[in-house]
Design an enzyme around this catalytic site. Structure first.
Site, PDB file in Angstrom:
ATOM      1  N   TYR A 251      37.718  45.038  43.962  1.00  0.00           N
ATOM      2  CA  TYR A 251      37.741  46.499  43.880  1.00  0.00           C
ATOM      3  C   TYR A 251      38.302  47.082  45.171  1.00  0.00           C
ATOM      4  CZ  TYR A 251      35.985  51.267  44.162  1.00  0.00           C
ATOM      5  OH  TYR A 251      35.887  52.626  44.347  1.00  0.00           O
ATOM      6  N   ALA A 252      37.785  46.616  46.288  1.00  0.00           N
ATOM      7  CA  ALA A 252      38.253  47.089  47.592  1.00  0.00           C
ATOM      8  C   ALA A 252      39.732  46.769  47.791  1.00  0.00           C
ATOM      9  CB  ALA A 252      37.422  46.460  48.704  1.00  0.00           C
TER      10      ALA A 252
END
Length: 440
Positions: A251-252
């Site tokens: 996600y990051a």
């Protein structure tokens, strides 16, 4: 502690089918040995496969996250028409002189709903776009949609990967600004469905920027990044000048990729772009996958909640930021965004590019979060303490907001206990079956 450094949500699971070409096509030395019926069948199949390769792939973000069925994108026959365009124009038309005309993606999401209503209340024109996927209960999104409609905001049901729909919206409305909040959220879910993050946070963002850079005039774009981009950074508080090249989750990584992509479109096409790194947003109408939300749910049901601790037995901590403060930061970014310098995909000069932290600057241990919820709910939580798993979550987040304070007037004002009190009040009303559960 999981699901704490996330954003509003988007698409679902996507698997591409692998097709095999006919044996005769793959092996030319055998081709002439095929019978005529087989030859014609092989040619037909080859033409059909060629057609499929040239056709746009099905959009994963319209696919359910909880089952294998999928909903097709809105086709050209399902949007457009005089009545639809009338709704779009009415919603996007500013009520106040000099008001903004804003496209809000992810409008039925947590942050999207609050931002849309705030813009509309002050007189700006707002058009929403949301695909209502099933990353979490769509009923909550539909309730937010009803809230938006009562505020005069029309939400188009569609996806940011649908270029035809986006172009149609840009043809009907001359947007001055875009508030891009649509994204696939959640740190842990990336381990189950990584493709959905690439499809939404990268491909979807590129699609939006492509349509935006080709618009005439180009809108200024403000988009949601995330505090997750700081990843394994140990320097505190996190500053926009810190390195962000060691993400702890997919996600990051997709959010970091989005920042790089945005810079490219700013440099090549003159799009005015402002990225906002949100720090653990919470509050009424929030996301059920966030810890404060499902802690509240489980405590009320008498279920055991899992509280994670760091390797040194310390408490995991988050820079919890109340939704109203985040909204003020979003509006500040929109109001100070300079115009894009491109036109129809051609850059005319240097354009604004900015990145800001939007946090509360006061990290709070998750153990304290639980104690506040126990006090507000008047119930003791059943807790199970476990080591923080290697699922992409980080031990702490802490925002340095000096830049946002100086340049966009951002000033958080709500402490965690005050914010949670407002959330619990909303939660009890929304899930009690009260007829007033969708009130603001």
């Amino acid at each position: 502690m999981s699901h704490l450094d996330d954003l509003p949500s988007t698409p679902g699971k996507y698997k591409t089918d692998k097709a095999l070409l006919p044996y005769g096509i793959l092996h030319n030395h055998r081709y002439l040995r095929l019978s005529k019926p087989t030859l014609w069948a092989s040619l037909f199949l080859a033409l059909f496969l060629f057609y499929l390769l040239l056709s746009p792939p099905p959009n994963p973000s319209r696919r359910s996250l909880n089952d294998s069925s999928s909903s097709p994108l809105l086709s050209a026959a399902k949007y457009g028409g005089s009545q639809w365009e009338k709704q779009v124009r009415k919603s996007a038309h500013p009520r106040s002189r000099g008001g903004l005309t804003v496209l809000v993606t992810g409008a039925a999401g947590f942050v999207g709903t609050h931002v849309s209503i705030a813009l509309r209340r002050r007189g700006d024109g707002v058009l929403g776009l949301d695909n209502f996927n099933r990353y979490y209960d769509p009923k909550l999104k539909r309730a937010r949609q009803a809230l938006l409609e009562r505020s005069g905001v029309f939400v188009v049901e569609g996806d940011i990967n649908d270029a035809l729909l986006l172009k149609k919206l840009y043809d009907v409305v001359l947007f001055t600004h875009v508030m891009h909040l649509a994204a696939q959220a959640g740190v842990r879910y990336a381990m189950q469905n990584p493709g959905s993050y690439v499809n939404s946070n990268i491909a979807g963002f590129v699609n939006l920027l492509e349509v935006s850079k080709s618009a005439n005039p180009q809108p200024a774009v403000v988009w949601a990044s995330s505090s997750s981009v700081y990843g394994l950074n140990t320097k505190v508080p996190f500053s926009e000048r810190d390195r962000t090249d060691h993400p702890a989750s997919l996600y990051a990584a997709t959010k970091k990729a989005g920042e790089g992509i945005a810079h490219t479109y700013n440099h090549i096409y003159g799009l005015s772009l402002t990225g906002l790194r949100f720090f653990t947003v919470y509050g009424p109408w929030g996301r059920p996958d966030m810890a404060y939300f499902f802690f509240t749910k489980d405590i009320l049901r008498g279920k055991t909640i899992t509280v994670f601790e760091s390797p040194d037995k310390g408490s995991v901590a988050r820079d919890f930021t109340y939704i109203d403060d985040i909204v003020k930061g979003c509006l500040g970014a929109l109001d100070t965004a300079e115009k894009s310098t491109g036109s129809g995909g051609k850059k005319r000069g240097p354009a604004m590019f900015r990145i800001y932290n939007l946090g509360n600057t006061s990290p709070v241990p998750v153990t304290k979060l639980v104690k506040i919820l126990e006090k507000l709910l008047k119930m003791k939580a059943k807790k199970k303490v476990m080591p923080l798993p290697r699922n992409g979550d980080v031990e702490f987040t802490h925002a340095n907001i000096t830049l946002a304070q100086t340049e966009i007037g951002y000033k958080p004002a709500v402490d965690l206990e005050t914010g949670l009190k407002k959330f619990v009040k909303w939660y009890m009303g929304f899930y009690s079956g009260s007829k007033k559960k969708t009130s603001w």
